[in-house]
Design a protein around this motif. Structure first.
Motif, short mmCIF file in Angstrom:
data_model
loop_
_atom_site.label_atom_id
_atom_site.label_comp_id
_atom_site.label_asym_id
_atom_site.label_seq_id
_atom_site.Cartn_x
_atom_site.Cartn_y
_atom_site.Cartn_z
N UNK A 186 0.83 -1.20 0.00
CA UNK A 186 0.00 0.00 0.00
C UNK A 186 0.87 1.26 0.00
N UNK A 187 1.95 1.26 0.76
CA UNK A 187 2.84 2.41 0.80
C UNK A 187 3.53 2.61 -0.56
N UNK A 188 3.92 1.50 -1.19
CA UNK A 188 4.57 1.58 -2.50
C UNK A 188 3.63 2.17 -3.54
N UNK A 189 2.39 1.70 -3.54
CA UNK A 189 1.40 2.19 -4.51
C UNK A 189 1.07 3.66 -4.24
N UNK A 190 0.97 4.03 -2.97
CA UNK A 190 0.69 5.42 -2.63
C UNK A 190 1.81 6.34 -3.08
N UNK A 191 3.05 5.94 -2.88
CA UNK A 191 4.19 6.75 -3.32
C UNK A 191 4.19 6.88 -4.85
N UNK A 192 3.87 5.80 -5.53
CA UNK A 192 3.82 5.82 -6.99
C UNK A 192 2.76 6.79 -7.48
N UNK A 193 1.63 6.84 -6.80
CA UNK A 193 0.52 7.70 -7.22
C UNK A 193 0.81 9.18 -7.17
N UNK A 194 1.86 9.57 -6.45
CA UNK A 194 2.23 10.98 -6.35
C UNK A 194 3.29 11.39 -7.38
N UNK A 195 3.65 10.47 -8.25
CA UNK A 195 4.69 10.75 -9.25
C UNK A 195 4.10 11.46 -10.47
N UNK A 196 4.95 12.22 -11.16
CA UNK A 196 4.59 12.75 -12.47
C UNK A 196 4.66 11.61 -13.49
N UNK A 197 4.29 11.88 -14.73
CA UNK A 197 4.37 10.83 -15.74
C UNK A 197 5.81 10.34 -15.91
N UNK A 198 6.77 11.27 -15.96
CA UNK A 198 8.17 10.86 -16.10
C UNK A 198 8.60 10.01 -14.90
N UNK A 199 8.17 10.40 -13.71
CA UNK A 199 8.50 9.62 -12.53
C UNK A 199 7.89 8.23 -12.57
N UNK A 201 7.09 6.57 -15.29
CA UNK A 201 7.77 5.79 -16.33
C UNK A 201 9.10 5.25 -15.81
N UNK A 202 9.82 6.07 -15.05
CA UNK A 202 11.11 5.62 -14.49
C UNK A 202 10.89 4.49 -13.48
N UNK A 203 9.88 4.62 -12.66
CA UNK A 203 9.58 3.58 -11.67
C UNK A 203 9.24 2.26 -12.38
N UNK A 204 8.38 2.36 -13.40
CA UNK A 204 7.95 1.16 -14.13
C UNK A 204 9.14 0.48 -14.80
N UNK A 205 10.05 1.27 -15.33
CA UNK A 205 11.24 0.69 -15.97
C UNK A 205 12.16 0.04 -14.94
N UNK A 206 12.33 0.69 -13.80
CA UNK A 206 13.26 0.19 -12.79
C UNK A 206 12.69 -0.99 -12.01
N UNK A 207 11.40 -0.92 -11.63
CA UNK A 207 10.83 -1.94 -10.76
C UNK A 207 10.12 -3.05 -11.50
N UNK A 214 9.15 4.47 -27.74
CA UNK A 214 9.29 5.91 -27.97
C UNK A 214 7.97 6.52 -28.42
N UNK A 215 7.30 5.90 -29.37
CA UNK A 215 6.02 6.43 -29.86
C UNK A 215 4.97 6.41 -28.75
N UNK A 216 5.00 5.38 -27.92
CA UNK A 216 4.05 5.29 -26.80
C UNK A 216 4.29 6.41 -25.80
N UNK A 217 5.56 6.65 -25.48
CA UNK A 217 5.88 7.70 -24.50
C UNK A 217 5.50 9.07 -25.05
N UNK A 218 5.71 9.30 -26.35
CA UNK A 218 5.32 10.58 -26.96
C UNK A 218 3.82 10.78 -26.85
#
Length: 299
Positions: A186-199, A201-207, A214-218
């Protein structure tokens, strides 16, 4: 390919997680709301539009029959019923089987009424753009909801991925009304929910080890921008944002106008991104596939 066919082609209900099934459920609701709301707006505008056209026709007929002689406003008053009688009822079905009311309007009254109806119709014609903005906000909310629920499902299936250097206080542990694993998820999901889109995307790539193309991110960047403009600034565009808008988005009185075709295409593209991501998560992280009913029917 129709909009409905494109949606069906972009999904496969029974090979995905519960998170995806929920996402698809909400996409269906958005699609239904878009169709029914658009139909309602079209119905609402028919009667004022018919009245406006009839008055404009009658006004033209009056001018043809009574050329201006420089009479004063009061002297130019005529009956609308007299104007209606000038039309052949066979070629003007609006006079058939309808009760008519005869009133008198001056030329200035008719012109003023036309202007008011035109203004009302112009305002009404912009309502679909407000609807599209609201639905776009809901679409993005549905996307974020999927991401958060998918992360929770992944961590539930792989609790070892919760290992990190994050600190947990004794107060938090003593106050738990759930398991430690559930608390950490729950804490992990809550922290994720406060991220910007770039944040995010970085979390999803790392975790999650998943990377948007590239086209999807654009596409997501543009959708995120429109969502923020609509949700946080009532659709009003700042000067430095104009060059960042997709080419299909118009601006009217400094507000964005999202066409229906853009919203429909965004629903399809976002569904395709979520479908691809969910397939990866199911295969890579062994997230359970939901094969039964999405919601349990109360007994």
């Amino acid at each position: 390919m129709s909009f409905e066919e494109a949606i069906k082609a972009a999904i496969d209900l029974y090979a995905h997680s519960r998170s995806y099934r929920l996402f698809r459920h909400m996409v269906d609701q958005l699609n239904a709301l878009l169709r029914s709301s658009t139909a309602g707006l079209r119905r609402d505008v028919r009667q004022p539009s018919r009245i406006l056209k009839r008055i404009e026709k009658m006004n033209l007929a009056r001018r043809d029959a009574h050329p201006s002689t420089g009479a004063s406003e009061g002297e130019g008053a005529i009956g609308l019923k007299d104007l209606l009688d000038r039309f052949n009822t066979n070629s003007h079905p609006f006079t058939k089987k309808r009760k008519t009311v005869s009133i008198e309007l001056s030329e200035a009254d008719v012109e003023g009424l036309i202007l008011e109806l035109q203004k009302a119709q112009e305002d009404h014609d912009r309502l679909p753009y407000y609807l599209h903005s609201v639905l776009l906000i809901a679409l993005w909310s549905n996307f974020e909801s999927y991401l958060q629920q998918a992360i929770a499902e992944m961590l539930t299936a792989n609790p070892s991925e919760l290992a990190s250097e994050k600190m947990v206080s004794a107060r938090d542990l003593l106050g738990l009304n759930c398991s430690v694993v559930e608390f950490l998820i729950e804490r992990e999901v809550s922290d994720f929910g406060h991220q910007s889109l770039d944040g995010m995307a970085k979390y999803i790539k790392a975790r999650l080890r998943f990377d948007f193309q590239v086209a999807e991110k654009t596409f997501l960047d543009q959708l995120y921008l429109l969502r923020n403009i609509a949700a946080h600034n009532a659709g009003f565009v700042r000067t430095n944002q104009r060059s960042l808008l997709p080419g299909e988005i118009a601006i009217y009185n400094d507000q964005i106008e999202i066409p229906r075709v853009y919203l429909e295409r965004s629903i399809v593209e976002l569904t395709d991104i979520v479908r691809r991501m969910d397939q990866y998560l199911v295969e890579r992280w062994q997230i359970p596939v939901l094969e039964g009913a999405l919601f349990q029917t109360p007994e």
